[in-house]
Scaffold this motif. Structure first.
Motif, PDB file in Angstrom:
ATOM      1  N   ASP A   1      -5.296   5.543   2.328  1.00 29.08           N
ATOM      2  CA  ASP A   1      -4.271   4.683   1.761  1.00 29.08           C
ATOM      3  C   ASP A   1      -4.753   4.152   0.418  1.00 29.08           C
ATOM      4  O   ASP A   1      -5.957   4.098   0.146  1.00 29.08           O
ATOM      5  CB  ASP A   1      -3.993   3.486   2.677  1.00 29.08           C
TER       6      ASP A   1
ATOM      7  N   LYS B   1       0.833  -1.198   0.000  1.00 27.96           N
ATOM      8  CA  LYS B   1       0.000   0.000   0.000  1.00 27.96           C
ATOM      9  C   LYS B   1       0.866   1.245   0.000  1.00 27.96           C
ATOM     10  O   LYS B   1       2.021   1.236   0.431  1.00 27.96           O
ATOM     11  CB  LYS B   1      -0.955   0.022   1.186  1.00 27.96           C
TER      12      LYS B   1
ATOM     13  N   LYS C   1       0.747   4.610   1.783  1.00 26.80           N
ATOM     14  CA  LYS C   1       0.090   5.261   2.916  1.00 26.80           C
ATOM     15  C   LYS C   1      -0.226   6.711   2.579  1.00 26.80           C
ATOM     16  O   LYS C   1       0.572   7.403   1.947  1.00 26.80           O
ATOM     17  CB  LYS C   1       0.994   5.201   4.149  1.00 26.80           C
ATOM     18  N   ASN C   2      -1.398   7.146   3.015  1.00 31.37           N
ATOM     19  CA  ASN C   2      -1.830   8.535   2.826  1.00 31.37           C
ATOM     20  C   ASN C   2      -1.669   8.992   1.380  1.00 31.37           C
ATOM     21  O   ASN C   2      -1.201  10.089   1.107  1.00 31.37           O
ATOM     22  CB  ASN C   2      -1.054   9.468   3.766  1.00 31.37           C
TER      23      ASN C   2
END
Length: 164
Positions: free
Chosen positions: A155, A142, A144-145
């Motif tokens: 995400d 992933k 993140k943010n």
């Protein structure tokens, strides 16, 4: 009972409405502003050859669609496509997304020019994550943010399905 078929130009307004509903009300897309007919026509016409667009039609209404689109512009990525699926809110939780994705995957498996399918899913989209896992996609990681929508940092989860 509905049927799955290739998208047609006459479907563009309904496809636009489905996507715009997702933009306005969900985190399924990181788009923030609704699309207009000109944008959706260009998007529609980018779907040919291995870039498939299937719709689920029920009583002349488009209940949802799934598409394979170009993953990246660089030629090294030519055997990779990105999959998307969007369902009209009145038709959710009826397995239409599953049927559309299965049809798209059947098509992709028959293509020699598709080796990898990528799906980029907002981290809080649990239904889409479950669907992809059920259909054999692997979680790759992933970002993140990755984006902000509705005042929330979100995400971006990456899933893939490979045929080689």
């Amino acid at each position: 009972m509905g049927r799955i078929r290739c998208g047609e130009e006459r479907d563009i307004p309904q496809l636009m409405d489905i996507y715009n509903e997702a933009i306005i009300h969900t985190t399924a897309t990181f788009d923030l502003k609704p699309k207009d007919l000109s944008d959706r026509r260009a998007w529609f016409h980018s779907h040919h050859g291995k870039y498939l667009l299937l719709v689920y039609e029920e009583e002349a209404q488009i209940a949802g669609y799934a598409s394979l689109t170009r993953y990246r512009e660089r030629p090294a990525f030519d055997t990779t496509v990105e999959i998307s699926v969007y369902i009209h809110p009145d038709f959710r939780f009826r397995r239409i997304g599953t049927q559309l994705m299965q049809s798209v995957l059947t098509f992709a498996r028959q293509r020699e020019d598709i080796e990898t399918i990528v799906s980029l899913i907002t981290g809080d989209n649990a239904a889409s994550i479950r669907l992809h896992e059920k259909l054999g996609f692997s979680y790759c990681g992933k970002i993140k943010n990755a984006g902000i929508k509705f005042g929330r940092r979100l995400d971006l989860k990456i899933f893939q399905l490979t045929f080689v």
